[in-house]
Design an enzyme around this catalytic site. Structure first.
Site, PDB file in Angstrom:
ATOM      1  N   GLU A  31       0.819  -1.225   0.000  1.00  0.00           N
ATOM      2  CA  GLU A  31       0.000   0.000   0.000  1.00  0.00           C
ATOM      3  C   GLU A  31       0.845   1.264   0.000  1.00  0.00           C
ATOM      4  O   GLU A  31       0.579   2.225   0.724  1.00  0.00           O
ATOM      5  CB  GLU A  31      -1.003  -0.030   1.164  1.00  0.00           C
TER       6      GLU A  31
ATOM      7  N   THR B 263       5.169   1.894  -0.792  1.00  0.00           N
ATOM      8  CA  THR B 263       6.411   1.652  -0.061  1.00  0.00           C
ATOM      9  C   THR B 263       6.696   2.822   0.877  1.00  0.00           C
ATOM     10  O   THR B 263       6.152   3.918   0.719  1.00  0.00           O
ATOM     11  CB  THR B 263       7.594   1.495  -1.028  1.00  0.00           C
TER      12      THR B 263
END
Length: 390
Positions: free
Chosen positions: A370, A372
């Site tokens: 979701e 980095t």
């Protein structure tokens, strides 16, 4: 003088209803999730029965409207439930977070008719969802996705491949983002695709270093027909919908990370207060005491940050920057704490006889999914430097 035994997390629960909810969650964790977690993860078994039980118990739709089967719970409460589930088994906590993420588009941008038709089954009818944004060549640069959606009468025809899909191949529905127009972020539209749609297939699950019980797979869309009634929002609005969902989803990842970190600290404390060397507990040596103190402090600070972001969301205030900060800090904390937990246990920490090596492998994934942590820093910096910054 001996240290006192670790105490349960002091939850910030605003209502009696929330406290009753936590009693239910802890009972389910102790009976159905924690006892089997290590064995199930080692075997790579997906706990569909647990998700069915959570749905029947009203725990898969907590932050959504009760009109459609949700739990009407604020994010401040929902995220602490995620933390509790993730501390028992990350596959379960993360799975609930991904399911909530997959419901966000319809709950926030669907028509009243769409919500009435689909949300009750999604929130409390035993269904499990997945979120389909990433592609093999489009991860951090999500706006460059290539999966196509072509209008054909009253239908859309979806063609392309999605990648890194949690629950890929086992989900009952997929929230899919596909290119319906020109290049860039303004040519993307969102769709609600049934898991059994003709032309939809899943590749073999990825072989991962952790989270073995949670299937992650590519999804292939080979001319999948989706009626326009399953288009979510306006044509071209999909990327804005995706980013809105990710703001909330990042808080879910943050809560899961702190659940994992808390589990690692608890395991390290239990070992350090029982293991004896040189005639005394290793918890009595200053080097280890300072390490444990740092672990506990990092967890408390990270928990406070994700809860503060949740309260902003609950009061309708902007929280995108704080969500990115929470995801960044909490997942980095999980990586640090789980690594230190392995060190506390020494050689035993490197074996599968204790859970901390699994926690460390799982924590690495949380720094990637979701967005980095490098992307989170970009998001935070853009808020600080202004929208025109690149």
């Amino acid at each position: 003088m001996h240290d006192r035994a670790p105490q349960p997390v002091d939850r910030q629960l605003p209502t009696d209803e929330a406290r009753d909810l936590f009693s239910l969650v802890r009972d389910l964790v102790q009976r159905e999730i924690a006892p089997k977690a290590a064995e199930e993860e080692e075997a790579g078994r997906f706990p569909r029965d647990v998700f069915t039980l959570l749905s029947e118990s009203g725990l898969l739709g907590l932050p959504y409207d009760s009109e459609y089967g949700g739990g009407d719970q604020p994010y401040e409460v929902y995220l602490q439930v995620l933390e509790e589930l993730a501390a028992a088994r990350l596959t379960v906590g993360l799975g609930v977070s991904v399911h909530s993420l997959s419901c966000h588009a319809l709950a926030g941008y669907g028509s009243k008719q769409q919500q009435a038709e689909h949300l009750p089954a999604m929130l409390g009818g035993g269904l499990l969802g997945a979120y389909c944004l990433s592609e093999p060549a489009s991860g951090s640069d999500a706006a460059s996705l290539r999966t196509k959606a072509v209008r054909d009468g009253e239908d859309w025809v979806l063609t392309g491949t999605k990648a890194w899909i949690t629950h890929g191949g086992v989900a009952d529905f997929y929230t899919v983002f596909a290119r319906s127009g020109g290049e860039g972020r303004h040519g993307i539209t969102a769709f609600l695709v049934p898991g059994d749609a003709e032309g939809l297939s899943a590749a073999a699950p990825e072989k991962k270093m952790g989270m073995k019980g949670s299937p992650t797979a590519q999804l292939h869309f080979d001319g999948v027909r989706v009626p326009d009634s399953r288009r979510i929002g306006e044509e071209g609005q999909g990327f804005a919908i995706a980013l809105s969902a990710l703001d909330s989803g990042r808080l879910g990842i943050a809560a899961c990370a702190i659940g994992l970190a808390q589990a690692a600290l608890d395991a390290a404390l239990a070992y350090a207060t029982e293991r004896r060397q040189f005639g005394r507990r290793i918890a009595d040596f200053q080097g280890l005491r300072f390490m444990l103190a740092d672990m506990a402090t990092q967890i408390e600070a990270s928990r406070a940050l994700y809860l503060a972001a949740a309260r902003l969301r609950d009061t309708g205030k902007p929280f995108s920057k704080q969500a990115a900060m929470a995801k960044l800090l909490c997942t980095d904390t999980a990586m640090k704490v789980t690594t230190d937990a392995v060190q506390v246990l020494g050689g035993y920490g490197y074996t599968a006889d204790f859970p901390v090596e699994r926690y460390m492998r799982e924590a690495k994934m949380l720094q990637i999914v979701e967005g980095t942590n490098q992307i989170q820093r970009m998001v935070i910096a853009r808020h600080l430097a202004g929208p025109e910054s690149r």
